[in-house]
Design a protein around this motif. Structure first.
Motif, PDB file in Angstrom:
ATOM      1  N   ALA A  59      88.967  88.194  73.214  1.00 51.77           N
ATOM      2  CA  ALA A  59      88.255  88.822  74.325  1.00 51.77           C
ATOM      3  C   ALA A  59      87.511  87.795  75.185  1.00 51.77           C
ATOM      4  O   ALA A  59      86.841  88.173  76.150  1.00 51.77           O
ATOM      5  N   GLY A  60      87.642  86.516  74.830  1.00 50.43           N
ATOM      6  CA  GLY A  60      86.942  85.467  75.575  1.00 50.43           C
ATOM      7  C   GLY A  60      85.446  85.490  75.384  1.00 50.43           C
ATOM      8  O   GLY A  60      84.694  85.036  76.256  1.00 50.43           O
ATOM      9  N   MET A  61      84.983  85.983  74.232  1.00 47.89           N
ATOM     10  CA  MET A  61      83.542  86.134  74.003  1.00 47.89           C
ATOM     11  C   MET A  61      83.012  85.284  72.855  1.00 47.89           C
ATOM     12  O   MET A  61      81.813  85.350  72.545  1.00 47.89           O
ATOM     13  N   TYR A  62      83.847  84.499  72.222  1.00 43.48           N
ATOM     14  CA  TYR A  62      83.391  83.775  71.038  1.00 43.48           C
ATOM     15  C   TYR A  62      82.524  82.582  71.413  1.00 43.48           C
ATOM     16  O   TYR A  62      82.867  81.789  72.281  1.00 43.48           O
ATOM     17  N   ASP A  63      81.387  82.474  70.743  1.00 43.65           N
ATOM     18  CA  ASP A  63      80.499  81.330  70.892  1.00 43.65           C
ATOM     19  C   ASP A  63      80.142  80.862  69.483  1.00 43.65           C
ATOM     20  O   ASP A  63      79.460  81.578  68.740  1.00 43.65           O
ATOM     21  N   ALA A  64      80.629  79.678  69.101  1.00 40.72           N
ATOM     22  CA  ALA A  64      80.398  79.162  67.754  1.00 40.72           C
ATOM     23  C   ALA A  64      78.918  79.030  67.427  1.00 40.72           C
ATOM     24  O   ALA A  64      78.523  79.058  66.258  1.00 40.72           O
ATOM     25  N   ALA A  65      78.078  78.867  68.462  1.00 44.59           N
ATOM     26  CA  ALA A  65      76.643  78.728  68.219  1.00 44.59           C
ATOM     27  C   ALA A  65      76.047  80.015  67.657  1.00 44.59           C
ATOM     28  O   ALA A  65      75.047  79.978  66.932  1.00 44.59           O
ATOM     29  N   ARG A  66      76.641  81.153  68.009  1.00 44.49           N
ATOM     30  CA  ARG A  66      76.126  82.436  67.512  1.00 44.49           C
ATOM     31  C   ARG A  66      76.817  82.806  66.188  1.00 44.49           C
ATOM     32  O   ARG A  66      77.423  83.866  66.045  1.00 44.49           O
ATOM     33  N   GLU A  67      76.723  81.898  65.248  1.00 42.81           N
ATOM     34  CA  GLU A  67      77.346  82.120  63.948  1.00 42.81           C
ATOM     35  C   GLU A  67      76.483  81.441  62.884  1.00 42.81           C
ATOM     36  O   GLU A  67      76.132  80.267  63.016  1.00 42.81           O
ATOM     37  N   ILE A  68      76.140  82.189  61.849  1.00 40.97           N
ATOM     38  CA  ILE A  68      75.393  81.634  60.711  1.00 40.97           C
ATOM     39  C   ILE A  68      76.219  81.875  59.460  1.00 40.97           C
ATOM     40  O   ILE A  68      76.515  83.025  59.119  1.00 40.97           O
ATOM     41  N   MET A  69      76.577  80.803  58.780  1.00 41.57           N
ATOM     42  CA  MET A  69      77.343  80.895  57.542  1.00 41.57           C
ATOM     43  C   MET A  69      76.572  80.163  56.453  1.00 41.57           C
ATOM     44  O   MET A  69      76.277  78.970  56.591  1.00 41.57           O
ATOM     45  N   THR A  70      76.231  80.867  55.387  1.00 41.69           N
ATOM     46  CA  THR A  70      75.455  80.261  54.303  1.00 41.69           C
ATOM     47  C   THR A  70      76.065  80.607  52.955  1.00 41.69           C
ATOM     48  O   THR A  70      76.508  81.746  52.744  1.00 41.69           O
ATOM     49  N   PRO A  71      76.078  79.648  52.016  1.00 42.99           N
ATOM     50  CA  PRO A  71      76.602  79.950  50.680  1.00 42.99           C
ATOM     51  C   PRO A  71      75.628  80.740  49.812  1.00 42.99           C
ATOM     52  O   PRO A  71      75.962  81.107  48.683  1.00 42.99           O
TER      53      PRO A  71
END
Length: 341
Positions: A216-228
């Motif tokens: 959709a052309g909306m992805y922003d890697a900055a708006r992602e939190i990945m934690t173990p």
């Protein structure tokens, strides 16, 4: 002087023949009732059960397995007992195994592929009749063990392709994609992704959501939190605040597990954040309580109990010589829209 009783004068344990005499049936009928109860009439099974209880008889499974080359045990390896997802799967498995007079041995891997391999090596020494494993991601050593032992194995929560083993589950990627697409279709434009635990299945569902946003052309890697870190309510609340602190434009979030999403909706209530107006939230699995938050959470419903029943059924069919119409069963998922979106 102490006189030891001879072996012949010591009290012998209760035998199957004792149970048979007490129940008024043959020893063969007792054996059949204990091994394959579905082949014995209910009234006869009841008399045998009562005889066993009255006499304190406990079957010698070790001896019977030597005689039949069957242990009547199924090893089930799961990551955790604190995660309701796996408890639901175990419930489905147990119901089927109970009906087929098989017993379940549970091993906890702690989400570790190395621990899974260690447990598998240990359990295989006891010659279980079959295995039920979580997921399709295993160490090379596990695949070698399965191939070398040629033991019936069902993989759960995801599906395999081809002739390798048996499997039952759903597409983690497609379900994550559906969650992302739902947020887009509801009009949100600054969508974030929050993942925890980071086992392979969580990563794949996050990748599905990520792909929906890319398309959709909306992805922003900055708006992602990945934690173990282990998924929990408190972690969901913390990560919601962290996302809004660093990215105040964020207007919707996909969480890889419902407990994270539940924590987020509770925190939004505390902070006075309007859900779904200011912030849209969607979780994953439709766990108990997800429908009772304020507002109720949208989520992806997954068929955990049905996965357990189907996995055990596939295994029992294989062990008892019945054909399986499908080696790999995709039971699908369901998007549940509630008030949080």
């Amino acid at each position: 002087m102490t006189v030891r009783k001879s072996r012949s004068t010591r009290r012998a344990g209760v035998t199957m023949a004792d149970v048979a005499r007490h129940a008024g049936v043959s020893a063969i009928t007792v054996s059949r009732a204990l091994r394959t109860p579905e082949k014995v009439q209910e009234a006869v099974r009841q008399r045998i059960r009562e005889a066993c209880e009255r006499l304190g008889y406990v079957p010698n499974h070790a001896a019977s397995s030597l005689a039949s080359a069957r242990s009547r045990t199924i090893v089930v390896l799961i990551p955790s007992l604190s995660n309701a997802v796996f408890v639901d799967i175990l419930t489905g498995i147990k119901e089927v195994l109970d009906a087929h007079a098989h017993h379940m041995h549970i091993g906890l891997t702690g989400y570790s592929l190395e621990e899974e391999e260690t447990l598998l090596r240990n359990y295989l020494q006891h010659s279980p009749d079959g295995l039920i494993l979580t997921g399709i991601d295993h160490n090379p050593g596990v695949w070698k063990l399965l191939e070398a032992r040629d033991i019936p194995t069902v993989h759960t929560i995801e599906t395999l392709d081809g002739e390798q083993g048996l499997s039952v589950g759903f597409s983690q990627f497609d379900s994550g994609y559906a969650a992302g697409r739902h947020l887009i279709d509801r009009g949100y434009r600054h969508i974030g992704i929050i993942g925890a635990q980071l086992d392979p299945r969580s990563l794949r569902r996050c990748e599905g959501c990520r792909q929906a946003l890319r398309d959709a052309g909306m992805y922003d890697a900055a708006r992602e939190i990945m934690t173990p870190s282990k998924s929990s309510l408190s972690l969901g609340a913390e990560l919601l605040e962290a996302m809004l602190r660093d990215h105040p434009e964020c207007d919707a979030l996909f969480f890889c597990n419902d407990d994270l999403a539940q924590g987020a909706v509770f925190q939004c209530g505390r902070l006075g954040i309007d859900v779904p107006g200011r912030m849209g939230l969607i979780g994953f699995h439709d766990l108990s309580g997800t429908a009772w938050t304020t507002p109720p959470l949208s989520t992806i419903a997954t068929p955990r109990y049905e996965i357990g029943r189907s996995a055990a059924t596939l295994l029992m069919n294989h062990l008892e010589g019945r054909p399986n119409p499908q080696r790999h069963m995709d039971l699908g998922f369901r998007l549940v829209q509630r008030e949080s979106t």
